[in-house]
Design an enzyme around this catalytic site. Structure first.
Site, PDB file in Angstrom:
ATOM      1  N   ASP A  68       0.812  -1.216   0.000  1.00 63.34           N
ATOM      2  CA  ASP A  68       0.000   0.000   0.000  1.00 63.34           C
ATOM      3  C   ASP A  68       0.846   1.267   0.000  1.00 63.34           C
ATOM      4  O   ASP A  68       2.065   1.217   0.205  1.00 63.34           O
ATOM      5  CB  ASP A  68      -0.970  -0.001   1.200  1.00 63.34           C
ATOM      6  CG  ASP A  68      -0.319  -0.505   2.498  1.00 63.34           C
ATOM      7  OD1 ASP A  68       0.923  -0.513   2.584  1.00 63.34           O
ATOM      8  OD2 ASP A  68      -1.067  -0.879   3.417  1.00 63.34           O
ATOM      9  N   ASN A 137      -7.839  -2.442  14.085  1.00 64.25           N
ATOM     10  CA  ASN A 137      -9.223  -2.755  13.680  1.00 64.25           C
ATOM     11  C   ASN A 137      -9.275  -3.988  12.770  1.00 64.25           C
ATOM     12  O   ASN A 137     -10.311  -4.286  12.192  1.00 64.25           O
ATOM     13  CB  ASN A 137      -9.864  -1.536  12.999  1.00 64.25           C
ATOM     14  CG  ASN A 137      -9.136  -1.149  11.712  1.00 64.25           C
ATOM     15  OD1 ASN A 137      -8.239  -1.861  11.258  1.00 64.25           O
ATOM     16  ND2 ASN A 137      -9.533  -0.026  11.125  1.00 64.25           N
ATOM     17  N   HIS A 139      -7.396  -4.443   9.997  1.00 65.65           N
ATOM     18  CA  HIS A 139      -7.046  -4.258   8.574  1.00 65.65           C
ATOM     19  C   HIS A 139      -5.743  -4.981   8.235  1.00 65.65           C
ATOM     20  O   HIS A 139      -4.863  -5.138   9.085  1.00 65.65           O
ATOM     21  CB  HIS A 139      -7.018  -2.773   8.173  1.00 65.65           C
ATOM     22  CG  HIS A 139      -5.868  -1.959   8.679  1.00 65.65           C
ATOM     23  ND1 HIS A 139      -6.002  -0.648   9.073  1.00 65.65           N
ATOM     24  CD2 HIS A 139      -4.554  -2.247   8.851  1.00 65.65           C
ATOM     25  CE1 HIS A 139      -4.831  -0.180   9.445  1.00 65.65           C
ATOM     26  NE2 HIS A 139      -3.933  -1.126   9.337  1.00 65.65           N
ATOM     27  N   GLU A 144      -9.670  -1.935   5.037  1.00 66.85           N
ATOM     28  CA  GLU A 144     -10.314  -1.584   6.301  1.00 66.85           C
ATOM     29  C   GLU A 144     -11.595  -2.409   6.478  1.00 66.85           C
ATOM     30  O   GLU A 144     -12.196  -2.850   5.493  1.00 66.85           O
ATOM     31  CB  GLU A 144     -10.680  -0.091   6.292  1.00 66.85           C
ATOM     32  CG  GLU A 144      -9.483   0.864   6.165  1.00 66.85           C
ATOM     33  CD  GLU A 144      -8.781   1.129   7.500  1.00 66.85           C
ATOM     34  OE1 GLU A 144      -8.673   0.205   8.327  1.00 66.85           O
ATOM     35  OE2 GLU A 144      -8.316   2.271   7.686  1.00 66.85           O
TER      36      GLU A 144
HETATM   37  C1  F6R Z   1       1.455  -1.219   6.177  1.00 62.03           C
HETATM   38  C2  F6R Z   1       0.173  -1.930   6.287  1.00 62.03           C
HETATM   39  C3  F6R Z   1      -0.637  -1.889   7.532  1.00 62.03           C
HETATM   40  C4  F6R Z   1       0.193  -2.112   8.808  1.00 62.03           C
HETATM   41  C5  F6R Z   1      -0.691  -2.055  10.040  1.00 62.03           C
HETATM   42  C6  F6R Z   1       0.100  -2.195  11.330  1.00 62.03           C
HETATM   43  O1  F6R Z   1       2.022  -1.405   4.908  1.00 62.03           O
HETATM   44  O2  F6R Z   1      -0.221  -2.512   5.326  1.00 62.03           O
HETATM   45  O3  F6R Z   1      -1.640  -2.868   7.441  1.00 62.03           O
HETATM   46  O4  F6R Z   1       0.836  -3.343   8.731  1.00 62.03           O
HETATM   47  O5  F6R Z   1      -1.387  -0.827  10.058  1.00 62.03           O
HETATM   48  O6  F6R Z   1       0.954  -1.094  11.456  1.00 62.03           O
HETATM   49  P1  F6R Z   1       2.059  -1.024  12.631  1.00 62.03           P
HETATM   50  O7  F6R Z   1       3.087  -2.042  12.305  1.00 62.03           O
HETATM   51  O8  F6R Z   1       2.607   0.380  12.524  1.00 62.03           O
HETATM   52  O9  F6R Z   1       1.339  -1.302  13.892  1.00 62.03           O
END
Ligand code: F6R
Length: 247
Positions: A68, A137, A139, A144
């Protein structure tokens, strides 16, 4: 099939996840890696870079696709996922630009950009190992929770809780982009193997919901239960809610 790899510390879990990435790269003639960003992967990539240097792992045959990117940020914005990847992985490993793919959040026509990304993914044929973090959440990528999920790369409206969680990386909360481009759930589930990485007590509830709760688009990570080869790398704090699964 889901395999749990639980370690006392996040450092130990990061080492194990990095070792799996290194093994995948060494085992295949043309490895395709699906990459994630976020706080979780800073230590994993640092360990992978260390391993690459000490064990001489050859990344020159690898191709990478990131999950992403924020919409509306210039590629070189310090908080873009492109910048993150250059800092933590592409730069230290010396990967060539043509090996590394991310959706371009600054593309003038985001729908076209999503189509371009899906075409590149299709050309690569398959992702051998997809790395995933998990949002509070549920994702994965920026898919999401919603009443329906998309299969291919698409533009997504970030949830307030996601913008709040990621505000820690920006100078002020208003600077966090409202939209992102993300690989879809279909592309993620097509990966041959998936490594889901989660650290910290704040991930314990959602990790338990994802791995042991009902399969529902309200928790996109729960769809991983339908995949045949998911390895979960967690520290003890994040695994605290897994109870029966760990016995
Ligand atoms: C990032 C991504 C997100 C993160 C998730 C956890 O490329 O795809 O799904 O893996 O938001 O983020 P952290 O590791 O910062 O808790």
């Amino acid at each position: 099939m889901m395999k749990l790899h639980i370690y006392d510390t996040r450092e130990a879990a990061s080492e194990a996840a990095a070792a799996l990435i290194a093994e995948t790269v060494q085992a295949l003639p043309a490895p395709v890696l699906g990459l994630a960003t976020g706080g979780t992967f800073v230590g994993v990539y640092a360990e992978l870079v260390r391993l690459a240097r000490t064990s001489g792992i050859d990344f020159s045959r690898a191709t990478t696709f990131n999950l992403d990117e924020y919409a509306g940020l210039p590629r070189l914005h310090p908080q873009s996922y492109y910048s993150y990847m250059v800092t933590h992985l592409f730069g230290p490993l010396g990967l060539r630009p043509e090996q590394c793919h991310l959706p371009d959040g600054s593309a003038p026509d985001p729908a076209d950009e999503c189509a371009r990304y899906d075409a590149l993914l299709a050309q690569a044929g398959r992702i051998d190992l997809q790395l995933l973090g998990i949002g509070h959440n549920g994702h994965i990528g920026f898919n999401e929770p919603d009443h329906a999920l998309r299969s291919g790369t698409h533009v997504v409206e970030l949830k307030p809780e996601t913008r709040e969680a990621n505000a820690r990386f920006f100078a002020s909360p208003e600077e966090v982009p409202t939209q992102a481009l993300t690989m879809g759930i279909g592309s993620i589930l097509q990966a041959r193997a998936i490594a889901l990485v989660a650290f910290g007590a704040d991930k314990a509830d959602i990790l338990a919901r994802a791995l042991a709760g009902p399969i529902t688009t309200d928790c996109p990570a729960s769809l991983l239960q339908t995949h045949g080869d998911v390895r979960v790398f967690a520290d003890a704090a994040a695994a605290a809610g897994l109870g029966a699964l760990t016995r």
